[in-house]
Design a protein around this motif. Structure first.
Motif, PDB file in Angstrom:
ATOM      1  N   THR A 163       0.804  -1.404   0.061  1.00  0.00           N
ATOM      2  CA  THR A 163       0.162  -0.048  -0.001  1.00  0.00           C
ATOM      3  C   THR A 163       0.851   1.046  -0.060  1.00  0.00           C
ATOM      4  O   THR A 163       0.254   2.409  -0.132  1.00  0.00           O
ATOM      5  CB  THR A 163      -0.864   0.063   1.397  1.00  0.00           C
ATOM      6  OG1 THR A 163      -0.150  -0.103   2.519  1.00  0.00           O
ATOM      7  CG2 THR A 163      -1.798  -1.147   1.195  1.00  0.00           C
ATOM      8  N   HIS A 164       2.165   1.079   0.099  1.00  0.00           N
ATOM      9  CA  HIS A 164       3.031   2.186   0.245  1.00  0.00           C
ATOM     10  C   HIS A 164       4.435   1.543  -0.169  1.00  0.00           C
ATOM     11  O   HIS A 164       4.672   0.350  -0.186  1.00  0.00           O
ATOM     12  CB  HIS A 164       3.083   3.055   1.384  1.00  0.00           C
ATOM     13  CG  HIS A 164       3.092   2.318   2.602  1.00  0.00           C
ATOM     14  ND1 HIS A 164       3.006   2.821   3.879  1.00  0.00           N
ATOM     15  CD2 HIS A 164       3.183   0.935   2.858  1.00  0.00           C
ATOM     16  CE1 HIS A 164       3.204   1.829   4.920  1.00  0.00           C
ATOM     17  NE2 HIS A 164       3.199   0.712   4.322  1.00  0.00           N
ATOM     18  N   THR A 165       5.557   2.602  -0.590  1.00  0.00           N
ATOM     19  CA  THR A 165       7.132   1.922  -0.740  1.00  0.00           C
ATOM     20  C   THR A 165       7.663   1.937   0.702  1.00  0.00           C
ATOM     21  O   THR A 165       8.876   1.519   0.711  1.00  0.00           O
ATOM     22  CB  THR A 165       7.665   3.182  -1.688  1.00  0.00           C
ATOM     23  OG1 THR A 165       7.328   4.267  -1.153  1.00  0.00           O
ATOM     24  CG2 THR A 165       7.210   2.677  -2.765  1.00  0.00           C
ATOM     25  N   SER A 166       6.836   2.115   1.710  1.00  0.00           N
ATOM     26  CA  SER A 166       7.613   1.876   3.127  1.00  0.00           C
ATOM     27  C   SER A 166       8.167   0.636   3.509  1.00  0.00           C
ATOM     28  O   SER A 166       9.189   0.577   4.142  1.00  0.00           O
ATOM     29  CB  SER A 166       6.680   2.554   4.259  1.00  0.00           C
ATOM     30  OG  SER A 166       6.505   3.873   3.888  1.00  0.00           O
ATOM     31  N   PRO A 167       7.534  -0.390   3.183  1.00  0.00           N
ATOM     32  CA  PRO A 167       8.216  -1.863   3.520  1.00  0.00           C
ATOM     33  C   PRO A 167       9.615  -1.779   3.095  1.00  0.00           C
ATOM     34  O   PRO A 167      10.419  -2.517   3.417  1.00  0.00           O
ATOM     35  CB  PRO A 167       7.406  -2.961   2.618  1.00  0.00           C
ATOM     36  CG  PRO A 167       6.322  -2.103   1.891  1.00  0.00           C
ATOM     37  CD  PRO A 167       6.441  -0.641   2.350  1.00  0.00           C
ATOM     38  N   TYR A 191      -0.610   0.245  -4.257  1.00  0.00           N
ATOM     39  CA  TYR A 191      -1.923   0.058  -4.524  1.00  0.00           C
ATOM     40  C   TYR A 191      -2.833   0.050  -3.271  1.00  0.00           C
ATOM     41  O   TYR A 191      -2.494  -0.100  -2.327  1.00  0.00           O
ATOM     42  CB  TYR A 191      -1.868  -1.389  -5.047  1.00  0.00           C
ATOM     43  CG  TYR A 191      -0.990  -1.858  -6.173  1.00  0.00           C
ATOM     44  CD1 TYR A 191      -1.290  -1.890  -7.533  1.00  0.00           C
ATOM     45  CD2 TYR A 191       0.389  -2.405  -5.797  1.00  0.00           C
ATOM     46  CE1 TYR A 191      -0.435  -2.252  -8.440  1.00  0.00           C
ATOM     47  CE2 TYR A 191       1.182  -2.468  -6.787  1.00  0.00           C
ATOM     48  CZ  TYR A 191       0.693  -2.562  -8.246  1.00  0.00           C
ATOM     49  OH  TYR A 191       1.654  -3.035  -9.083  1.00  0.00           O
ATOM     50  N   ARG A 192      -3.735   0.997  -3.659  1.00  0.00           N
ATOM     51  CA  ARG A 192      -4.982   1.166  -2.769  1.00  0.00           C
ATOM     52  C   ARG A 192      -6.129   1.233  -3.473  1.00  0.00           C
ATOM     53  O   ARG A 192      -6.284   1.723  -4.574  1.00  0.00           O
ATOM     54  CB  ARG A 192      -4.659   2.419  -1.822  1.00  0.00           C
ATOM     55  CG  ARG A 192      -3.615   2.319  -0.810  1.00  0.00           C
ATOM     56  CD  ARG A 192      -3.523   3.664  -0.170  1.00  0.00           C
ATOM     57  NE  ARG A 192      -1.925   3.922   0.204  1.00  0.00           N
ATOM     58  CZ  ARG A 192      -1.582   4.859   0.712  1.00  0.00           C
ATOM     59  NH1 ARG A 192      -2.199   5.996   0.917  1.00  0.00           N
ATOM     60  NH2 ARG A 192      -0.252   5.051   1.086  1.00  0.00           N
ATOM     61  N   ARG A 193      -7.190   0.853  -2.595  1.00  0.00           N
ATOM     62  CA  ARG A 193      -8.447   0.681  -3.046  1.00  0.00           C
ATOM     63  C   ARG A 193      -9.332   2.091  -3.193  1.00  0.00           C
ATOM     64  O   ARG A 193     -10.115   2.452  -2.573  1.00  0.00           O
ATOM     65  CB  ARG A 193      -9.392  -0.117  -2.383  1.00  0.00           C
ATOM     66  CG  ARG A 193      -8.733  -1.592  -2.330  1.00  0.00           C
ATOM     67  CD  ARG A 193      -9.579  -2.526  -1.840  1.00  0.00           C
ATOM     68  NE  ARG A 193     -10.983  -2.813  -2.194  1.00  0.00           N
ATOM     69  CZ  ARG A 193     -11.652  -3.765  -2.460  1.00  0.00           C
ATOM     70  NH1 ARG A 193     -10.834  -5.032  -2.282  1.00  0.00           N
ATOM     71  NH2 ARG A 193     -12.742  -3.976  -2.527  1.00  0.00           N
ATOM     72  N   GLN A 204       2.159   5.515  -7.794  1.00  0.00           N
ATOM     73  CA  GLN A 204       3.648   5.341  -7.793  1.00  0.00           C
ATOM     74  C   GLN A 204       4.320   6.406  -6.463  1.00  0.00           C
ATOM     75  O   GLN A 204       3.760   7.574  -6.367  1.00  0.00           O
ATOM     76  CB  GLN A 204       4.629   5.725  -8.795  1.00  0.00           C
ATOM     77  CG  GLN A 204       4.037   4.940 -10.094  1.00  0.00           C
ATOM     78  CD  GLN A 204       4.800   5.202 -11.256  1.00  0.00           C
ATOM     79  OE1 GLN A 204       6.180   5.064 -11.347  1.00  0.00           O
ATOM     80  NE2 GLN A 204       4.075   5.626 -12.481  1.00  0.00           N
ATOM     81  N   GLN A 205       5.269   5.956  -5.847  1.00  0.00           N
ATOM     82  CA  GLN A 205       5.889   6.419  -4.717  1.00  0.00           C
ATOM     83  C   GLN A 205       7.180   6.461  -4.905  1.00  0.00           C
ATOM     84  O   GLN A 205       7.896   5.769  -5.505  1.00  0.00           O
ATOM     85  CB  GLN A 205       5.459   6.186  -3.274  1.00  0.00           C
ATOM     86  CG  GLN A 205       3.792   6.350  -3.111  1.00  0.00           C
ATOM     87  CD  GLN A 205       3.688   5.945  -1.447  1.00  0.00           C
ATOM     88  OE1 GLN A 205       4.171   5.018  -0.975  1.00  0.00           O
ATOM     89  NE2 GLN A 205       2.742   6.585  -1.062  1.00  0.00           N
ATOM     90  N   VAL A 206       7.825   7.389  -4.106  1.00  0.00           N
ATOM     91  CA  VAL A 206       9.369   7.356  -4.062  1.00  0.00           C
ATOM     92  C   VAL A 206       9.534   7.474  -2.533  1.00  0.00           C
ATOM     93  O   VAL A 206       9.070   8.369  -1.777  1.00  0.00           O
ATOM     94  CB  VAL A 206      10.148   8.448  -4.687  1.00  0.00           C
ATOM     95  CG1 VAL A 206      11.930   8.113  -4.286  1.00  0.00           C
ATOM     96  CG2 VAL A 206      10.058   8.383  -6.202  1.00  0.00           C
TER      97      VAL A 206
HETATM   98  N1  PHE Z   1       3.958   5.491   3.664  1.00  0.00           N
HETATM   99  C1  PHE Z   1       3.262   6.835   4.034  1.00  0.00           C
HETATM  100  C2  PHE Z   1       2.195   7.028   2.862  1.00  0.00           C
HETATM  101  O1  PHE Z   1       1.996   6.001   2.171  1.00  0.00           O
HETATM  102  C3  PHE Z   1       4.151   8.144   3.760  1.00  0.00           C
HETATM  103  C4  PHE Z   1       5.446   8.125   4.624  1.00  0.00           C
HETATM  104  C5  PHE Z   1       6.553   7.648   4.214  1.00  0.00           C
HETATM  105  C6  PHE Z   1       5.371   8.599   5.909  1.00  0.00           C
HETATM  106  C7  PHE Z   1       7.451   7.751   5.085  1.00  0.00           C
HETATM  107  C8  PHE Z   1       6.497   8.896   6.647  1.00  0.00           C
HETATM  108  C9  PHE Z   1       7.539   8.306   6.374  1.00  0.00           C
HETATM  109  O2  PHE Z   1       1.216   7.421   3.039  1.00  0.00           O
END
Ligand code: PHE
Length: 338
Positions: A163-167, A191-193, A204-206
């Motif tokens: 759901t985010h690139t944080s993993p 990906y999010r609903r 897309q995220q960075v």
């Molecule tokens: N992962 C969070 C999001 O998708 C963004 C985020 C990344 C916040 C890193 C804090 C630190 O919204």
């Protein structure tokens, strides 16, 4: 009689027809052969005369057949040449020149800026385990982000579309095995609903992550202001609003000014004059531990930048969905600029 035969040959249209006519008149079982056989029935004087005549006829017919055959061959050759003629004065075909998708160009630009700041690119899987996507980031099982409303689950237990690139924060810390600094930028699909003008289900995220000794909020703000200036120009305005993420403490969101003042005057893309482009914060001690780092000795910051938001802001796109419908008439507008 002879005149009729020659005339028939004259009116033949192609080589196949000519062969048929040849068989009919001068073939081994043809008319002329029959006539020759019949000669034996005639009295000697008549036989001699008719024999001579038939021989003359044969010569005439064979000659006519040959002339006709040569003419038909020539004709076919002429037709072939006409068909194969190249008109060198025709204008050439202008090849369609491909172009990079605006999202690709913006993503590369973000990567370039971050690499110049010393971040290395890192990648993680798009089908992620629940542990990397949630637990390791302090997002516990009853957290609303884990709701069916938000995540796409996979038919295999404990897997989600990330759901985010944080993993990638956790994966990168683990890969560094305690070494310092950890300084990575992780671009990729998420990906999010969601589905509206400013949210699409695949986006897309960075991710940015810096872990070292003595890293704090001031480093984060400095880095993000530098990034914004490099992406949008030095005149960009930024503001940080306090926010909440389970994996950062404190947490912030960064907005950039939306009034684009350039050669063509000023353009405002949102009523407030601000557009949100990222979430960020100081890495939560538990997250450091989950990545194998000791919060007593190191600290870090992290941010997650939405590439779509940056693209919209750079190109003045107000409906995100247009970027993914891949209508070349729309996308070709962004060949230059940005
Ligand atoms: N992962 C969070 C999001 O998708 C963004 C985020 C990344 C916040 C890193 C804090 C630190 O919204």
């Amino acid at each position: 009689e002879l005149a009729r035969i020659l005339d028939e040959i004259e009116h033949v249209h192609d080589l196949r027809q000519l062969d048929a006519v040849r068989h009919q008149w001068v073939g081994r079982k043809g008319w002329l052969t029959e006539q020759m056989k019949a000669l034996s029935q005639l009295p000697p004087e008549e036989r001699r005369q008719r024999g001579q005549m038939l021989n003359q006829w044969r010569a005439a017919i064979v000659e006519k057949l040959e002339t006709k055959e040569a003419w038909l061959n020539e004709q076919a050759e002429r037709e072939r040449l006409v068909e194969e003629t190249l008109d060198m004065s025709w204008p050439g075909r202008v090849p369609e020149v491909g172009l990079l998708h605006p999202m690709t160009r913006v993503r590369r630009r973000i990567e370039d800026v971050l690499m110049r700041m010393g971040f290395s690119l890192a990648y993680g899987p798009q089908v992620e385990t629940e542990w990397y996507n949630f637990e390791a980031l302090n997002i516990l099982p009853d957290h609303p982000a884990r709701d069916m409303q938000d995540s796409f689950f996979v038919d295999i237990p404990h897997l989600v579309l990330r759901t985010h690139t944080s993993p990638v924060q956790i994966r990168s810390m683990q890969a560094h095995q305690g070494r310092l600094p950890v300084k990575i930028a992780a671009p990729g699909f998420t990906y999010r609903r969601d589905d509206d003008a400013t949210h699409v289900p695949m986006f897309q995220q960075v991710e940015g992550l810096l872990i070292d000794r003595g890293i704090g909020l001031a480093d984060l703000k400095g880095t993000l202001n530098l990034l914004a200036g490099a992406l949008f120009g030095e005149s960009i305005g930024t503001r940080f609003r306090s926010s909440y993420f389970p994996f950062t403490e404190p947490s912030v969101e960064m907005d950039v000014t939306c009034a684009v003042c350039g050669g063509e005057g000023c353009r405002v893309c949102k009523e407030t004059g601000w557009v949100e482009i990222l979430g960020a914060g100081v890495v939560h001690p538990q997250v450091l531990k989950n990545g194998g780092y000791d919060p007593a000795h190191v600290s870090g910051f992290a941010f997650g930048l939405g590439i779509e938001r940056v693209t919209m802001r750079i190109f003045g796109v107000d409906d995100l969905r247009l970027l993914y419908q891949n209508d070349l008439r729309y996308l070709a507008q962004f060949v230059s600029g940005g």
